[in-house]
Design an enzyme around this catalytic site. Structure first.
Site, mmCIF file in Angstrom:
data_model
loop_
_atom_site.group_PDB
_atom_site.id
_atom_site.type_symbol
_atom_site.label_atom_id
_atom_site.label_comp_id
_atom_site.label_asym_id
_atom_site.label_seq_id
_atom_site.Cartn_x
_atom_site.Cartn_y
_atom_site.Cartn_z
ATOM 1 N N CYS A 12 -3.241 2.876 7.714
ATOM 2 C CA CYS A 12 -4.506 2.855 7.800
ATOM 3 C C CYS A 12 -5.057 2.450 9.306
ATOM 4 O O CYS A 12 -4.056 2.142 10.272
ATOM 5 C CB CYS A 12 -5.230 1.840 6.986
ATOM 6 S SG CYS A 12 -4.545 0.125 7.375
ATOM 7 N N ASP A 54 2.458 2.581 2.538
ATOM 8 C CA ASP A 54 2.369 3.198 3.726
ATOM 9 C C ASP A 54 3.554 3.020 4.632
ATOM 10 O O ASP A 54 4.601 2.116 4.307
ATOM 11 C CB ASP A 54 1.303 2.878 4.602
ATOM 12 C CG ASP A 54 0.027 3.269 4.182
ATOM 13 O OD1 ASP A 54 -0.137 4.403 3.573
ATOM 14 O OD2 ASP A 54 -1.155 2.768 4.131
ATOM 15 N N CYS A 68 0.841 -1.187 -0.067
ATOM 16 C CA CYS A 68 -0.132 -0.086 0.074
ATOM 17 C C CYS A 68 0.807 1.143 0.062
ATOM 18 O O CYS A 68 0.232 2.274 -0.243
ATOM 19 C CB CYS A 68 -0.817 0.026 1.236
ATOM 20 S SG CYS A 68 -0.136 0.100 2.800
ATOM 21 N N CYS A 116 -1.085 -4.835 7.029
ATOM 22 C CA CYS A 116 -1.078 -3.716 7.694
ATOM 23 C C CYS A 116 -0.473 -4.201 8.977
ATOM 24 O O CYS A 116 0.177 -3.392 9.739
ATOM 25 C CB CYS A 116 -2.424 -3.096 7.905
ATOM 26 S SG CYS A 116 -3.353 -2.882 6.362
#
Ligand code: FES
Length: 138
Positions: free
Chosen positions: A71, A46, A44, A118
Protein backbone atom coordinates in the site's frame (compact mmCIF):
# COMPACT_ATOMS: atom_id res chain seq x y z
CA UNK A 1 -18.65 7.60 6.58
CA UNK A 2 -15.03 8.67 5.87
CA UNK A 3 -14.45 11.48 3.41
CA UNK A 4 -12.75 9.84 0.40
CA UNK A 5 -11.11 13.13 -0.55
CA UNK A 6 -9.41 13.46 2.81
CA UNK A 7 -5.70 12.43 2.92
CA UNK A 8 -5.06 10.89 6.34
CA UNK A 9 -1.28 10.78 6.09
CA UNK A 10 1.51 13.34 6.53
CA UNK A 11 2.80 15.44 3.64
CA UNK A 12 6.01 13.44 3.83
CA UNK A 13 4.12 10.18 3.25
CA UNK A 14 2.34 11.80 0.34
CA UNK A 15 5.60 13.02 -1.18
CA UNK A 16 7.30 9.60 -0.96
CA UNK A 17 4.18 7.81 -2.18
CA UNK A 18 3.88 9.96 -5.29
CA UNK A 19 7.65 10.21 -5.88
CA UNK A 20 9.16 7.02 -4.47
CA UNK A 21 12.96 6.97 -4.27
CA UNK A 22 15.00 3.96 -5.41
CA UNK A 23 11.90 2.13 -6.61
CA UNK A 24 12.29 -0.17 -9.62
CA UNK A 25 9.53 -1.47 -11.84
CA UNK A 26 11.33 -4.53 -13.16
CA UNK A 27 13.22 -7.36 -11.51
CA UNK A 28 17.00 -6.78 -11.81
CA UNK A 29 19.05 -9.23 -13.84
CA UNK A 30 20.93 -12.04 -12.11
CA UNK A 31 24.20 -10.68 -10.68
CA UNK A 32 23.21 -7.01 -10.98
CA UNK A 33 23.01 -6.74 -7.18
CA UNK A 34 24.96 -8.46 -4.41
CA UNK A 35 21.93 -9.74 -2.50
CA UNK A 36 18.15 -9.76 -2.29
CA UNK A 37 15.61 -10.06 0.51
CA UNK A 38 11.92 -10.78 0.20
CA UNK A 39 9.15 -10.83 2.79
CA UNK A 40 5.40 -11.15 2.80
CA UNK A 41 3.14 -9.58 5.38
CA UNK A 42 0.89 -11.92 7.35
CA UNK A 43 -1.29 -8.91 8.20
CA UNK A 44 -2.25 -8.06 4.63
CA UNK A 45 -0.66 -10.57 2.21
CA UNK A 46 1.50 -7.96 0.46
CA UNK A 47 5.08 -8.54 -0.67
CA UNK A 48 8.29 -6.51 -0.44
CA UNK A 49 11.58 -7.17 -2.26
CA UNK A 50 14.84 -5.32 -1.62
CA UNK A 51 18.12 -5.57 -3.54
CA UNK A 52 21.43 -4.22 -2.24
CA UNK A 53 24.91 -3.49 -3.53
CA UNK A 54 27.60 -3.42 -0.87
CA UNK A 55 31.13 -2.04 -1.03
CA UNK A 56 33.10 -5.00 0.34
CA UNK A 57 36.02 -2.95 1.75
CA UNK A 58 33.83 -0.69 3.88
CA UNK A 59 30.61 -2.72 4.18
CA UNK A 60 28.68 0.36 3.02
CA UNK A 61 25.38 0.00 1.20
CA UNK A 62 26.13 1.67 -2.11
CA UNK A 63 22.74 1.00 -3.62
CA UNK A 64 19.34 -0.18 -2.42
CA UNK A 65 16.45 -0.77 -4.81
CA UNK A 66 13.03 -2.17 -4.07
CA UNK A 67 9.67 -3.28 -5.41
CA UNK A 68 6.47 -3.90 -3.56
CA UNK A 69 2.94 -5.10 -4.01
CA UNK A 70 1.94 -3.10 -0.95
CA UNK A 71 0.00 0.00 0.00
CA UNK A 72 0.88 3.71 0.10
CA UNK A 73 2.43 3.35 3.56
CA UNK A 74 4.64 0.47 2.43
CA UNK A 75 5.76 2.53 -0.57
CA UNK A 76 6.45 5.67 1.46
CA UNK A 77 8.18 3.71 4.24
CA UNK A 78 10.52 1.86 1.91
CA UNK A 79 11.24 5.00 -0.06
CA UNK A 80 12.32 6.95 3.03
CA UNK A 81 14.21 3.92 4.38
CA UNK A 82 16.14 3.62 1.10
CA UNK A 83 17.08 7.30 1.29
CA UNK A 84 18.24 7.04 4.89
CA UNK A 85 20.45 4.06 4.08
CA UNK A 86 22.08 5.28 0.87
CA UNK A 87 22.60 9.00 1.54
CA UNK A 88 26.12 10.45 1.94
CA UNK A 89 27.88 7.44 0.46
CA UNK A 90 25.74 4.87 2.26
CA UNK A 91 25.51 3.54 5.81
CA UNK A 92 27.51 0.50 6.83
CA UNK A 93 25.46 -2.69 7.16
CA UNK A 94 25.72 -2.52 10.96
CA UNK A 95 24.51 1.10 11.06
CA UNK A 96 21.64 0.30 8.71
CA UNK A 97 20.54 -2.70 10.80
CA UNK A 98 19.95 -0.35 13.73
CA UNK A 99 17.15 1.51 11.90
CA UNK A 100 13.80 0.38 13.30
CA UNK A 101 10.28 0.60 11.84
CA UNK A 102 9.64 3.25 14.52
CA UNK A 103 12.51 5.35 13.12
CA UNK A 104 10.99 5.03 9.66
CA UNK A 105 7.54 6.06 10.92
CA UNK A 106 9.05 9.08 12.72
CA UNK A 107 10.94 10.12 9.61
CA UNK A 108 7.62 10.10 7.76
CA UNK A 109 6.02 12.38 10.33
CA UNK A 110 4.04 9.50 11.81
CA UNK A 111 1.79 6.83 10.32
CA UNK A 112 -1.53 5.46 11.59
CA UNK A 113 -1.14 2.56 14.08
CA UNK A 114 -3.10 0.18 11.89
CA UNK A 115 -0.52 0.82 9.14
CA UNK A 116 2.54 0.13 11.25
CA UNK A 117 2.96 -3.41 9.82
CA UNK A 118 3.53 -1.82 6.39
CA UNK A 119 6.66 0.00 7.60
CA UNK A 120 7.93 -3.26 9.12
CA UNK A 121 8.16 -4.83 5.66
CA UNK A 122 11.03 -2.55 4.57
CA UNK A 123 12.99 -3.39 7.70
CA UNK A 124 12.38 -7.13 7.40
CA UNK A 125 13.15 -7.34 3.68
CA UNK A 126 16.38 -5.41 4.27
CA UNK A 127 17.39 -7.82 7.06
CA UNK A 128 16.75 -10.75 4.71
CA UNK A 129 18.92 -9.09 2.05
CA UNK A 130 21.73 -8.69 4.60
CA UNK A 131 21.37 -12.37 5.61
CA UNK A 132 21.54 -13.30 1.94
CA UNK A 133 24.65 -11.11 1.46
CA UNK A 134 26.42 -12.52 4.50
CA UNK A 135 25.61 -16.11 3.54
CA UNK A 136 27.45 -15.56 0.26
CA UNK A 137 30.55 -14.30 2.08
CA UNK A 138 31.03 -17.49 4.14
FE1 FES B 1 -0.24 -4.35 2.98
FE2 FES B 1 0.25 -1.86 3.80
S1 FES B 1 -1.64 -2.92 3.84
S2 FES B 1 1.64 -3.27 2.99
Amino acid sequence: MPDVNQWYYSEKVKDHFFHPKNFITEEPKEGEFDAMGEVGSFACGDIMKIWIKVEPETNRIKELKWRTWGCATAIASTSVFSEMITKDGGMTIDEALKITPKDIAERLGGIPDRKFHCSVMADQAFKKAVENYRSKKI
